[in-house]
Motif scaffolding. Sequence first.
Motif, PDB file in Angstrom:
ATOM      1  N   ILE A 185      12.147  -7.023  -1.349  1.00  0.00           N
ATOM      2  CA  ILE A 185      11.010  -6.778  -0.453  1.00  0.00           C
ATOM      3  C   ILE A 185      10.478  -5.371  -0.713  1.00  0.00           C
ATOM      4  O   ILE A 185      11.235  -4.397  -0.726  1.00  0.00           O
ATOM      5  N   GLU A 186       9.161  -5.309  -0.976  1.00  0.00           N
ATOM      6  CA  GLU A 186       8.519  -4.027  -1.276  1.00  0.00           C
ATOM      7  C   GLU A 186       7.163  -3.965  -0.594  1.00  0.00           C
ATOM      8  O   GLU A 186       6.594  -4.986  -0.205  1.00  0.00           O
ATOM      9  N   LYS A 187       6.668  -2.767  -0.469  1.00  0.00           N
ATOM     10  CA  LYS A 187       5.361  -2.555   0.158  1.00  0.00           C
ATOM     11  C   LYS A 187       4.256  -2.643  -0.893  1.00  0.00           C
ATOM     12  O   LYS A 187       4.409  -2.172  -2.005  1.00  0.00           O
ATOM     13  N   LEU A 188       3.141  -3.266  -0.503  1.00  0.00           N
ATOM     14  CA  LEU A 188       1.943  -3.351  -1.347  1.00  0.00           C
ATOM     15  C   LEU A 188       0.866  -2.439  -0.793  1.00  0.00           C
ATOM     16  O   LEU A 188       0.646  -2.405   0.424  1.00  0.00           O
ATOM     17  N   LYS A 189       0.187  -1.704  -1.692  1.00  0.00           N
ATOM     18  CA  LYS A 189      -0.975  -0.922  -1.264  1.00  0.00           C
ATOM     19  C   LYS A 189      -2.224  -1.671  -1.724  1.00  0.00           C
ATOM     20  O   LYS A 189      -2.453  -1.856  -2.903  1.00  0.00           O
ATOM     21  N   ILE A 190      -3.020  -2.161  -0.759  1.00  0.00           N
ATOM     22  CA  ILE A 190      -4.173  -3.006  -1.065  1.00  0.00           C
ATOM     23  C   ILE A 190      -5.452  -2.273  -0.655  1.00  0.00           C
ATOM     24  O   ILE A 190      -5.610  -1.897   0.513  1.00  0.00           O
ATOM     25  N   PRO A 191      -6.389  -2.039  -1.589  1.00  0.00           N
ATOM     26  CA  PRO A 191      -7.663  -1.395  -1.226  1.00  0.00           C
ATOM     27  C   PRO A 191      -8.463  -2.286  -0.267  1.00  0.00           C
ATOM     28  O   PRO A 191      -8.488  -3.511  -0.423  1.00  0.00           O
ATOM     29  N   LEU A 192      -9.116  -1.684   0.710  1.00  0.00           N
ATOM     30  CA  LEU A 192      -9.923  -2.418   1.681  1.00  0.00           C
ATOM     31  C   LEU A 192     -11.340  -1.851   1.715  1.00  0.00           C
ATOM     32  O   LEU A 192     -11.561  -0.670   1.427  1.00  0.00           O
ATOM     33  N   ASP A 193     -12.277  -2.695   2.084  1.00  0.00           N
ATOM     34  CA  ASP A 193     -13.652  -2.260   2.323  1.00  0.00           C
ATOM     35  C   ASP A 193     -13.761  -1.915   3.805  1.00  0.00           C
ATOM     36  O   ASP A 193     -13.660  -2.797   4.666  1.00  0.00           O
ATOM     37  N   PRO A 194     -13.918  -0.620   4.138  1.00  0.00           N
ATOM     38  CA  PRO A 194     -13.919  -0.218   5.560  1.00  0.00           C
ATOM     39  C   PRO A 194     -15.063  -0.832   6.366  1.00  0.00           C
ATOM     40  O   PRO A 194     -14.997  -0.857   7.603  1.00  0.00           O
TER      41      PRO A 194
END
Length: 576
Positions: free
Chosen positions: A369-378
Amino acid sequence: MAYDGLTMACVQQELKHSLIGARIEKIYQPSNREIVLHLRTREAALMLLCSADPQLARVHLTTAKPANPAVAPAFCMLMRKHLTGARLLDIEQDQLERVLTFVFRSYDQFGDNTKKRLVCEVMGKHSNIILTMPNEQEIPQVLGSIKTVDETMSRLRVVMPGEIYFPPPAQDKLNLFDFTEEELTAALLQAENKAADNALVQAVGGLGRELAREIIRRAAANEPAHPLAMVRPLTIELQRLAAAFKNGKLTPCLRKLEDQKPEFSLLAPTSAQQIELTFYATVNEALDAYYTAVVQELQTNEVRQQLLHTINKHLTRSEKKQYLQKNELQEMEGADKYRIWGEMLTASLHQLRSGMKEAHVINYYAENIEKLKIPLDPSLSPQANAQRYFKRYRKLSDGKKYLRQRLKATYSQLNYLESLLVAAQNADLPALLEIREEMESDGLIRSRSHKKRVTAPPSQPLHFLSPDGIEVLVGKNNRQNDQLTMRLAASADVWLHVKDVPGSHVIIRHAEPPTSTLLFAAALAAHYSKAAASANVPVDYTQVRHVKKPRGAKPGMVIYDHHNTVYVTPSAGHKQ
């Protein structure tokens, strides 16, 4: 140049014998610097070619029938107006100057008999064809010329309608028919710093470089030396040349060294290097054969360069397209990333809020289990961001199938263009013209139906005989490859082609050829392919019955099976 003053004198002699009294029936101007006169005598109809081309200026009888423009140029119309129906009275040449003047009996604007002269000046880039008529003071006046020369182009003389005609300045050279050994020595001293052939050309009138080289070879007994070191033998050889001209004993011929252009000569060469030597009954016939070969080679090179430029341009575009498509496909191969991002965002909606620029969520697909960094459109809600990634995933997944098809088509187009490139590099003029027609049909070249075309007889495949005496055929372009493999070859004949490389189809006219013939044909297939500069080239071979052309495939494209492979070094072989 091949067309020197003595050659012109030979042409004048022969033309006076065959053309005096002839009547002009037709006049054509097939190119900007060329005129063809159709003359009829009591015995025959003959064509006289007069050219002021900077590289190919000449005058001689011809049997070639060049294509003529639908609309005659202005000079041609002028010639037709003044010379159609005119009779040839005389042909003049001042000593051995390269100016030949045809004197015609014609009519002036009042219907009275008058003499009009067609002056052909064969002087390299200064060559011209000029029509003159005497004015009231019986001084020749220019009616028109194939090339206008004004004050800005020449300080010596102007060649324009209405101007008085002045001949080119005479060259200060020795008269071939009347000079002494002392005079030759003095003339050669003035050119002692020049190459041997140039020195002799500058010293004696009527000689071109090719003829000067032959005279020097004869005088030096094939031992290289400067003319000043052998004035006596040079004098003897030049006197022999003059006597041969006066007695009609010259031997006009074409000589061809291996892999070199043919050369015209008034004398049979003394060098032992020539591979092929062809003699002609007249100088006019020899010149016609020589310039026909030269013009065809120039046309071949011109067409070849045009085709190679166009093919390379399309190759560059297709290679760029392939590069972009591969990059796009690589991006599509990572489409699963966007599906995972969408699912992880959906599973973590309770942790997200609007206006976030990135999300840190758990990746449940990872082994650890690991963390994902996902770009978002604010500007979008967390749910809309997830849907955006699902949509991108579907778009990339659906597009992958179609992009692979387009990439396959691009790869096929690259193979086809490379096959055209290989064919154009090896083809003769007829095969090049067929390649151009093929490219026009495929849309690679804009149709030239409205423009003047270079024409040539249909091309034929290359014919060879193997060491065992078996016929081997090689296609020279894609259309010829199709014709050779799909129509001419028998089903049991052996078909060869370099493995996975564009090249010619090769046919052995035998069902079970000996190994020596098979290797001979394989070496030809390698030579007439993209792998011509390589070694140990793989060549596939099978019987023609196992070669198929897929429906809709481009010219020259086939598939085959039941094949074996041999490895050879490319060889050009020897044509039959």
